[in-house]
Design a protein around this motif. Structure first.
Motif, PDB file in Angstrom:
ATOM      1  N   UNK A  21       2.323   6.551   6.713  1.00 51.90           N
ATOM      2  CA  UNK A  21       2.419   8.005   6.606  1.00 51.90           C
ATOM      3  C   UNK A  21       1.080   8.683   6.874  1.00 51.90           C
ATOM      4  N   UNK A  22      -0.001   7.986   6.541  1.00 53.76           N
ATOM      5  CA  UNK A  22      -1.328   8.588   6.701  1.00 53.76           C
ATOM      6  C   UNK A  22      -2.224   7.631   7.495  1.00 53.76           C
ATOM      7  N   UNK A  61       7.345   1.442   1.289  1.00 52.11           N
ATOM      8  CA  UNK A  61       6.659   1.899   0.065  1.00 52.11           C
ATOM      9  C   UNK A  61       6.443   3.407   0.173  1.00 52.11           C
ATOM     10  N   UNK A  62       6.911   4.188  -0.785  1.00 47.99           N
ATOM     11  CA  UNK A  62       6.695   5.640  -0.684  1.00 47.99           C
ATOM     12  C   UNK A  62       5.219   5.971  -0.807  1.00 47.99           C
ATOM     13  N   UNK A  63       4.847   7.073  -0.192  1.00 46.77           N
ATOM     14  CA  UNK A  63       3.443   7.487  -0.254  1.00 46.77           C
ATOM     15  C   UNK A  63       3.249   8.270  -1.545  1.00 46.77           C
ATOM     16  N   UNK A  64       2.604   7.660  -2.501  1.00 44.70           N
ATOM     17  CA  UNK A  64       2.512   8.263  -3.831  1.00 44.70           C
ATOM     18  C   UNK A  64       1.251   9.100  -4.022  1.00 44.70           C
ATOM     19  N   UNK A  71       0.849  -1.204   0.000  1.00 42.87           N
ATOM     20  CA  UNK A  71       0.000   0.000   0.000  1.00 42.87           C
ATOM     21  C   UNK A  71       0.879   1.246   0.000  1.00 42.87           C
ATOM     22  N   UNK A  72       0.545   2.232  -0.835  1.00 43.97           N
ATOM     23  CA  UNK A  72       1.311   3.474  -0.792  1.00 43.97           C
ATOM     24  C   UNK A  72       1.196   4.119   0.586  1.00 43.97           C
ATOM     25  N   UNK A  73       2.335   4.458   1.173  1.00 39.94           N
ATOM     26  CA  UNK A  73       2.305   5.124   2.470  1.00 39.94           C
ATOM     27  C   UNK A  73       2.569   4.207   3.647  1.00 39.94           C
ATOM     28  N   UNK A  74       2.758   2.897   3.390  1.00 42.78           N
ATOM     29  CA  UNK A  74       3.115   2.019   4.504  1.00 42.78           C
ATOM     30  C   UNK A  74       4.612   2.143   4.754  1.00 42.78           C
TER      31      UNK A  74
END
Lengths: 724, 165
Positions: free
Chosen positions: A237-238, B1-4, A219-222
């Protein structure tokens, strides 16, 4: 000299343990007094009351007092904020510390002007001499003046001189909460803050066998997934990503599960048969000189309460930040934690123990949370945040529990069985009384047991289960035994506690601890004995109650509720009224409650009338608010609440399966505070819990003629209690 | 994993058009609290059962914890921060302060939203109507009766200001 004396008196215990005056207060040049207490705001208004005590002794406007939230290393260590003792402990310490600070500042002014201290006056921090010269605490502000231990040299004010204590000063925290400005720990937004979630085991005995983390990590942001034994968490991140990632991990985890919980439908049988340590808590034999009076009759009844949840509106939350430097920051601190725990120092000790750090390497700061009614999951959330933060040094991590985890995994107020037996004379008055309790203890607070009292610590690799809850001594208020000693003048009594040595569901302190079920049992039984003797419940109690303050609250509530003239007329036939009384902890505030109920298909409490004697009341409106809130919460416990579970886990993990009282169900409540008569202040936050439950049960019996001895008083329990 | 930052989503909150980067099924609550810093709207249960997260959507109380952000595109969202006029709290919030009608205060934003929703359509509610309107809010501290009195007082002050102005 006014304000000082030659004879030193003993310092209050909190001040003796934290004697440095500068730890308690600080005068700022800008006209502000910073006051530090070891007690924390739990939604009960304690910061306001303590600010009043400080302002009173210093002779400053209460608006000048800035209460500083407790933080380890700086604030006085006063243990947990619990047991309705904050005013008795912290208030007493601040009273003496602030009186001494006032005397010190007056001494400086007097020396400067070369006149006796007794000639000076203080008004709102301005010190005036008879010749018109003035100065102020702010002009003289100097931290060195208070860098000394309290010596007990200044007399605090006498009660008749109070101008601020005893008045209803508005709560200092409410403007922020209504504006609203960020004030809750949930509202913290530190730079670079990450969001963590913990995936709890699916059941109580579950252990994590394996987890596939690829989907979550994709998942993006993990940021990362943290696993330590059966502790599983994710950092993102969120916040919205944390929720999704936790769902994926939950689906991708394999657990070994085994039933560990007792049969909920037969809970009393479990409680009375499980392994237990049996102890006589109190015993008062009849005087050996007098021959025991012959008993005319014997009575016995058995009462039961379920497990209850604290069920705070805001789930437990914490933020933690680990240092990037192995040696810690400039102060050597390696872990900072922001928490709504009841005790920053006990939590720090436990975190240090769990994480193999020294106490100095951990800094724990209190930030307000949702209303706290005892040992909830606040400390557990702090441990969760700490474990996750250690995985990402330099980035703060905020952990917010889910509603399901809050209702399912917090420590519960323990279920119990109470059996009361009495021998009575020909009039029905009690000759001897026996009170027996079966259930888990009420204390698994961090730092109170041999094992680490934090949920995540027990789930980590090699973690030990949290050991069964302990029973504090009765002199310190007891746990299961709280309020089990009858407050009536019975010639003989015996109190026995069977503390379970197994703990299938973690239990700990919930508002009033054992006082809730013990007073429910005692006061229900008093009504049963009165009925058996054909006597009025009020007259029956007063005939056996010698404590004048206890009699006074009963007489007050009887008067105020219109007990003598009460009739169900004008309403339905199925209305009734009932009374309950206790002195909380047998040493704190006196409380009597009259309940009026209506019972058709379910019980509705229409009105509660309450009289309380809490001695000196610092803030009458705040005290009334606490008593009323306690009574409404107790009404909710009494009518609706019960933690549900199957053999694997807790099933009452939503507001639908764990319902609480709603606005349309809340009774009218009237509170009368009796005059303090210069008696010392006593806490009020828990005094109404037991008497309210008993008053409702007694009113229900008055309404329907059915004695319900099992809580909650639901339709199902009423039907079960009806004679066949 | 970057936050895209997968999506740009536009919302209208307290009269301001705001663009945030999140997934379209993100609950409005997290957009308000974390992306826009409006922390007066609070998480309580995530299931629309306690009322701590209430906001007004097109003037009507709605649970932000289970409303996906896509559902409020082109709709008018008002949070508790946006209720008052020119820095002054909403009359219900002011009445709660005046009546000291809270204990922990965690539920109180949602209560103010419920009260504002009620008073917008009924400025002379009965006590029963107030209680019914607040039944979507849970309060654990037992401040209910004070809150009800505060909402009735707010209604009365609203009527007075309307009559005089």
């Amino acid at each position: 000299m006014a304000g000082t004396r030659d004879a030193r008196t003993a310092l209050p215990p909190s001040l003796a343990a934290n004697p440095r005056l500068g730890d308690w207060l600080r005068v700022l040049p800008g006209g502000v007094v910073e006051v530090r207490s070891g007690k924390v705001e739990l939604g009960q208004g304690v910061l306001t009351a303590l600010a009043q005590v400080a302002a009173e002794e210093l002779d400053v406007d209460v608006a000048r007092v800035r209460m500083i939230a407790a933080v380890t290393g700086i604030s006085p260590d006063e243990g947990p904020t619990a047991g309705s003792l904050s005013i008795q402990h912290s208030g007493a310490a601040l009273r003496v510390a602030c009186a001494e600070a006032r005397a010190i500042y007056l001494g400086v002014a007097a020396a400067r002007w070369d006149m006796p201290v007794g000639a000076l006056t203080v008004q709102d921090g301005t010190i005036a001499a008879p010749d018109g010269r003035t100065t102020s605490y702010w002009e003289l502000a100097d931290d060195r003046l208070l860098d000394r231990p309290a010596a007990g040299l200044a007399d605090p004010k006498a009660v008749p001189d109070y101008r601020i204590v005893g008045t209803s000063v508005p709560r200092v925290d409410l403007p922020d909460k209504l504006a609203p400005r960020p004030r809750f720990v949930h509202d913290m937004a530190l730079d670079g803050m990450l969001y963590g979630r913990v995936i709890r085991p699916p059941s109580r005995g579950a252990t994590l066998l394996d987890v596939r983390t690829e989907s979550a990590r994709a998942l993006p942001g993990v940021v990362t997934v943290v696993r330590d034994g059966s502790f599983l968490g994710v950092i993102t991140e969120r916040e919205e990503v944390a929720l999704r990632a936790a769902d994926l991990l939950r689906a991708d985890a394999k657990w070994h599960e085994a039933p560990t919980l007792p049969d909920e439908d037969d809970l009393p049988a479990f409680l009375t048969s499980a392994p237990a340590e049996t102890r006589v808590l109190a015993e008062s034999p009849p005087p050996s000189s007098a021959a025991p009076a012959p008993a005319a009759r014997s009575h016995e009844a058995t009462y039961h309460r379920p497990y209850l949840a604290h069920a705070a509106m805001g789930p437990s939350t914490a933020t933690a930040l680990a240092s990037t430097a192995p040696a810690g920051d400039e102060a050597g601190v390696r872990l900072k934690v922001w928490t709504h725990s009841q005790g920053v120092y006990p939590l720090r000790r436990e975190l240090a123990r769990a994480l193999k750090l020294t106490e100095d390497q951990v800094r724990v700061r209190h930030v307000e949370g949702a209303g706290c009614y005892g040992h909830n999951a606040a400390d557990d959330a702090a441990m969760d945040a700490a474990l996750l933060a250690m995985a990402v040094p330099g980035r703060p991590v905020q952990v917010v529990w889910s509603r399901a985890d809050e209702l399912g995994w917090e420590p519960f107020g323990p279920a119990a069985v109470v059996r009361v037996t009495a021998d009575v004379d020909t009039r029905g008055d009690v000759l001897s009384w026996r009170h027996e309790i079966w259930g888990n203890g009420h204390v698994t607070r961090p730092g109170f047991g041999r094992s680490i009292g934090l949920l995540a610590a027990s789930h980590r690799d090699g973690g030990e289960p949290i050991e069964p809850a302990a029973e504090p001594p009765l002199e310190r208020g007891g746990g299961a035994g709280r309020n089990a000693v009858p407050g009536y003048a019975f010639p003989a009594y015996c109190v026995v506690n069977h503390r379970l040595s197994v703990m299938p569901l973690r239990t700990s302190s919930l508002r009033s601890l054992g006082g809730f079920v013990n007073v429910f049992a005692i006061e229900s039984f008093m009504d049963e004995l009165a009925a058996a003797a054909g006597r009025d419940p009020v007259e029956y109690r007063l005939a056996q109650l010698t404590d004048p303050r206890g009699r006074a609250v009963i007489e007050a509530v009887v008067r105020r509720s219109g007990w003598a003239d009460w009739s169900p007329a004008g309403s339905s036939r199925s209305a009734g009224h009932g009374i309950g009384y206790a002195r909380y902890k047998n040493s704190s505030a006196y409380c009597a409650v009259v309940a009026e109920v209506e019972a058709v298909t379910e019980v509705k409490v229409r009105r509660l009338t309450i009289a309380v004697d809490a001695g000196l009341v610092i803030n009458p409106d705040g005290a009334e608010n606490q008593v009323e809130g306690g009574a409404i919460q107790a009404t909710s416990w009494t009518l609706k609440e019960r933690v549900r579970f199957d053999r694997l886990t807790v099933t009452s993990d939503t507001w639908d399966s764990y319902p609480i009282l709603r606005f349309s169900e809340v009774p009218a409540v009237e509170v009368e505070l009796l005059p303090g008569h210069e008696n010392p202040p006593l806490g009020v936050g828990e005094t109404a819990q037991g008497p309210t439950a008993a008053a409702i049960a007694n009113a229900l019996c008055d309404a329907l003629g059915v004695r319900v001895r099992t809580l909650p008083l639901t339709e199902q329990q009423i039907l079960a209690a009806m004679p066949d | 994993m970057p936050d895209t930052d997968p999506m740009r989503v536009t919302v209208l909150v307290n009269g301001q058009r705001e663009e945030v980067r999140t997934e379209r099924d993100t609950a409005l609550l997290y957009v308000l609290r974390n992306h826009l810093g409006l922390t007066g709207t609070r998480f309580g249960c995530g299931l629309g059962r306690c009322g701590a997260c209430l906001v007004l959507i097109d003037g009507r109380p709605a649970y932000s914890c289970d409303t996906p952000v896509w559902a409020v595109e082109n709709r008018d969202v008002t949070t508790v921060e946006g209720l008052g006029a020119s820095g002054r709290p909403h009359p219900a919030a002011q009445a709660i302060i005046d009546g000291q009608a809270a204990q922990c205060g965690y539920c109180i934003s949602g209560v103010v939203i419920s009260a504002a929703g009620l008073l917008a359509v009924n400025d002379d509610p009965s006590e029963d109507e107030v209680r019914a309107a607040l039944d979507r809010n849970l309060c654990r501290c037992g401040a209910h009766n004070r809150i009800v009195r505060a909402v009735l007082a707010a209604a009365s002050s609203l009527r007075a200001s309307r009559d005089s102005g």
